[in-house]
Write an enzyme that holds these catalytic residues in place. Sequence first.
Site, mmCIF file in Angstrom:
data_model
loop_
_atom_site.group_PDB
_atom_site.id
_atom_site.type_symbol
_atom_site.label_atom_id
_atom_site.label_comp_id
_atom_site.label_asym_id
_atom_site.label_seq_id
_atom_site.Cartn_x
_atom_site.Cartn_y
_atom_site.Cartn_z
ATOM 1 N N HIS A 151 -68.639 -42.306 -47.310
ATOM 2 C CA HIS A 151 -70.041 -41.881 -47.415
ATOM 3 C C HIS A 151 -70.969 -43.061 -47.767
ATOM 4 O O HIS A 151 -71.841 -43.426 -46.997
ATOM 5 C CB HIS A 151 -70.197 -40.835 -48.533
ATOM 6 C CG HIS A 151 -69.316 -39.632 -48.421
ATOM 7 N ND1 HIS A 151 -69.476 -38.650 -47.471
ATOM 8 C CD2 HIS A 151 -68.256 -39.246 -49.179
ATOM 9 C CE1 HIS A 151 -68.553 -37.717 -47.638
ATOM 10 N NE2 HIS A 151 -67.805 -38.038 -48.666
HETATM 11 O O1 RIB Z 1 -71.120 -36.095 -51.335
HETATM 12 C C1 RIB Z 1 -70.676 -37.428 -51.298
HETATM 13 C C2 RIB Z 1 -71.367 -38.232 -52.346
HETATM 14 O O2 RIB Z 1 -71.081 -37.692 -53.637
HETATM 15 C C3 RIB Z 1 -70.887 -39.695 -52.397
HETATM 16 O O3 RIB Z 1 -71.918 -40.523 -52.847
HETATM 17 C C4 RIB Z 1 -69.795 -39.638 -53.415
HETATM 18 O O4 RIB Z 1 -69.584 -40.898 -54.062
HETATM 19 C C5 RIB Z 1 -70.370 -38.655 -54.392
HETATM 20 O O5 RIB Z 1 -71.276 -39.358 -55.244
#
Ligand code: RIB
Length: 313
Positions: A243
């Site tokens: 992500h």
């Molecule tokens: O939903 C994914 C996000 O939430 C990413 O940034 C992960 O590190 C968590 O913070």
Amino acid sequence: MSPRKIIIDTDPGQDDAVAILLALASPEDIDVLGITAVAGNVPLALTQKNARIICELAGKTETKVYSGCDVPLSRKLVTAEHVHGKTGLDGPTLPDPTMPLQDQHAVDFIIDTLRNEDAGTVTLCPLGPLTNLATAFNKAPDIVEKVQEIVLMGGAYFEVGNITPAAEFNIYVDPEAADVVFKSGVPIVVMPLDVTHKTLVTKPRNDAFRAIDTSVGIAVAEMTDFFERFDKEKYGSAGAPLHDPCVTAYLIAPELFKGRHVNVEIETQSDLTLGMTVADWWGVTDRAPNALFVGDLDADGFFSLLTERLARL
Ligand code: RIB
Ligand code: CA
């Protein structure tokens, strides 16, 4: 072109770790003015420690790390140990940090930096809940117009939620903070689950990290080996979604990403859809576009950039 000055706001988190490593490995593109920790994946005491662990893993112990908000603006903290493990960086065994935590509060660092740097030259890169940014904007409204851009990981539209049926974790944890940021008027680039779920660390890609054969490459391979469990069980994914590295990769190679300028608003009232990013993708309202909502990327290009840069550390 001179490197882009950024502040990384983060809740490490294995994917935050990879995003930070990518930034620290790319000095010709990115000048990390500071890293501000926020409570999110795990409590603040761990996210500020993990941020320093990652800087030491990268051999960048001169990086300034600040501790920020330990709870959302007006709600109880929700964490994600079920995804990231008890430490937030489960997977590799990494030594406790010896580099110092800065004394200044992260929110004050954000405010001072935006006041001291030339207007329009600092990009904010939140990788977790938006509590630090919203607190800074509320405390010092004069800094809002000085922000060059916000490039954040958060939200979801076609991909729907990962912490509830409607909401992505970063936005869900502090929807009021997200509302402040999305209504701020600052140009925003959003990396939602719609694109980050296309950055899966398949076995060949993980093997490529391990084949770098440095402490960084091996640690990243071990982080994603651990981190993939949740998504494999929940979505049947072929690997862990990276992500947060979408944010730093966008700063280096924006051409890898495709999105649409749309209006995005945050649900802060309904229990059923709290934290949903309501993206007007089809332009059915007269609400003004306020964000570039990214929906696609060149995944192979993303991973070759990431692997090449990680090998530099
Ligand atoms: O939903 C994914 C996000 O939430 C990413 O940034 C992960 O590190 C968590 O913070
Ligand atoms: Ca994160």
